[in-house]
Design a protein around this motif. Sequence first.
Motif, mmCIF file in Angstrom:
data_model
loop_
_atom_site.group_PDB
_atom_site.id
_atom_site.type_symbol
_atom_site.label_atom_id
_atom_site.label_comp_id
_atom_site.label_asym_id
_atom_site.label_seq_id
_atom_site.Cartn_x
_atom_site.Cartn_y
_atom_site.Cartn_z
ATOM 1 N N SER A 65 0.817 -1.202 0.000
ATOM 2 C CA SER A 65 0.000 0.000 0.000
ATOM 3 C C SER A 65 0.865 1.272 0.000
ATOM 4 O O SER A 65 0.397 2.325 -0.405
ATOM 5 C CB SER A 65 -0.992 0.042 1.171
ATOM 6 N N GLU A 83 -6.816 13.946 0.717
ATOM 7 C CA GLU A 83 -8.167 13.417 0.965
ATOM 8 C C GLU A 83 -9.045 14.489 1.589
ATOM 9 O O GLU A 83 -10.202 14.668 1.217
ATOM 10 C CB GLU A 83 -8.114 12.221 1.928
ATOM 11 N N HIS A 138 4.622 10.674 -3.602
ATOM 12 C CA HIS A 138 5.720 10.035 -2.864
ATOM 13 C C HIS A 138 5.549 8.517 -2.825
ATOM 14 O O HIS A 138 6.317 7.839 -2.170
ATOM 15 C CB HIS A 138 5.853 10.632 -1.454
ATOM 16 N N LYS A 139 4.573 7.986 -3.485
ATOM 17 C CA LYS A 139 4.478 6.529 -3.620
ATOM 18 C C LYS A 139 4.688 6.190 -5.096
ATOM 19 O O LYS A 139 5.772 5.821 -5.514
ATOM 20 C CB LYS A 139 3.131 6.017 -3.118
ATOM 21 N N ASN A 152 -0.617 10.010 -4.669
ATOM 22 C CA ASN A 152 0.505 9.989 -3.727
ATOM 23 C C ASN A 152 1.788 10.032 -4.541
ATOM 24 O O ASN A 152 2.321 9.000 -4.923
ATOM 25 C CB ASN A 152 0.468 8.725 -2.867
ATOM 26 N N ASP A 187 -9.027 7.511 -4.068
ATOM 27 C CA ASP A 187 -7.796 7.530 -3.269
ATOM 28 C C ASP A 187 -6.690 6.981 -4.166
ATOM 29 O O ASP A 187 -6.653 5.799 -4.480
ATOM 30 C CB ASP A 187 -8.021 6.654 -2.024
ATOM 31 N N ALA A 198 -3.586 6.314 -3.900
ATOM 32 C CA ALA A 198 -2.362 5.697 -3.372
ATOM 33 C C ALA A 198 -2.014 4.395 -4.091
ATOM 34 O O ALA A 198 -0.874 3.960 -4.044
ATOM 35 C CB ALA A 198 -2.511 5.449 -1.877
ATOM 36 N N GLY A 217 -0.983 12.302 1.185
ATOM 37 C CA GLY A 217 -2.231 11.714 0.730
ATOM 38 C C GLY A 217 -3.373 12.094 1.652
ATOM 39 O O GLY A 217 -4.460 12.482 1.218
ATOM 40 N N ALA A 218 -3.133 12.002 2.952
ATOM 41 C CA ALA A 218 -4.198 12.275 3.919
ATOM 42 C C ALA A 218 -4.685 13.715 3.787
ATOM 43 O O ALA A 218 -5.883 13.982 3.870
ATOM 44 C CB ALA A 218 -3.693 12.010 5.333
#
Length: 474
Positions: free
Chosen positions: A70, A135, A263-264, A261, A237, A239, A131-132
């Motif tokens: 994840s 959201e 950074h993902k 994201n 989302d 991610a 990400g949070a």
Amino acid sequence: MRLLFEKSIPGRKSAYLPPCDVPQAELPEALRRKIPLGLPELSEGDVARHYSALEMRTFGVNDGFYPLGSCTMKYNPAINETVAALPGFADIHPLAGDRHTQGMLEAIHLAERYFCELSGMDAMSFQPSAGAQGELLGMMLIKKYHEDRGDAARRNVFIPDSAHGTNPATVGMCGWKVVNLPSNAEGRIDVEKLRALAGPETAGIMLTNPNTLGIFEKDVVEVTKIVHEAGGLCYYDGANLNPIAGVAKPGEMGFDCVHLNLHKTFSTPHGGGGPGSGPVGCKAFLAQYLPGLRPQKIAGGYEARATRAARSLHLFHGNALVYLRALVYVATLGADGLLEMSSQATLNANYLMKRLRERFEIVNKGRCMHEFVITMEKEAKKGVSAKDMAKAFLDNGMMAPTMYFPLIVKEALMVEPTETEGKETLDEVADTFIRLYDALLADPESARDYPRNTVIGRPDEVEAARNPRLRYLG
Ligand SMILES: *Cc1c(COP(=O)(O)O)cnc(C)c1O
């Protein structure tokens, strides 16, 4: 390990300046400090060794396999760092005018175009740092949309039971109510259940696809249609974009708003609470609610224009050097490269999953996307839990997979190898999984001993999270 302050030796220096050849000016008495500054006094070499020693205590993607499901911990190519370090980007003062920052504004404008294209959105704000936070911004856009239409009775947001914890937390922060969507036997959303629950109180849905079991929601178009017909909006989302970037677009699945994201999926450094980037994209009808400054193309250049939204989530343009790295990554790969990236991520996960099926019970029945989930429920009854397994990896040159997530799987280990691992690494890792599995199950008592070679063994995690005593023990 001693602190720099403890290593300090009075009079030792690391700066060597030529003798002063101008008259010395004294600071006014009122401005002089009354007590010494108390900085450690060390040579440059002492400081370099100290930080190298600290660096050797950490573990990152450049040290070894890092299968954090994840969270997509992938290699960050050096060219990202080279471009982000260019003085024309790195040294800009946030208050410098548009005339002096044309290159940066062009880069932000280009990033907006690229990431809108990839996600199927029309406009994007790069303000959110994670990400949070993305959201939260996304749900606030949806809330504002309903409010402006005088549709304030809508308060329910659907969230599948496999979702990341930030999803329900975000809905809670918006003052809305979470409606839990149970998964069916395949690990997908139960569409009929959703149809029965959707109605005039539906504000929207938050969904990640593939979901956190690494399973593609193949009914996603039907899902977004049901929510739209009930009058709600659909939030994606982002991610889990790694297996679908360049293949499928959330915008075409029916989503109105997404966060990515960076950074993902897009390789920028990640972890340790460092700066991240969770830009929010939306369809044109929500764009008026995006906050902050957005560069616009004007005759002969770019202009950073304030949007109409009253509030900001972050100063200026967000963590610009983070998303600049993501832009370089996407520009380096191009459309074909992104397709290869996501295909390889999926292939790697399936290869590793197939090899681990020899020993482990895998929740994914068919093929997975970029990640898969192991359950250690049976083994836990014999005295070897998912946590024991995870801790044993730490002594074996790799990071543990994500543990105890998603919450719907008991004794879960969630494995995401990412596309940058070669077949040799995957084989070596599969051998390590199997070897440790056999060793721990042969002697469950020993399972509690790991890790043996890390600086900290097994802290009391609940105590450390709930009641941290952040002090140095020497
Ligand atoms: C990581 C993650 C998030 C939150 O992103 P942060 O940048 O950590 O705030 C949200 N949803 C999913 C599925 C994630 O994996």
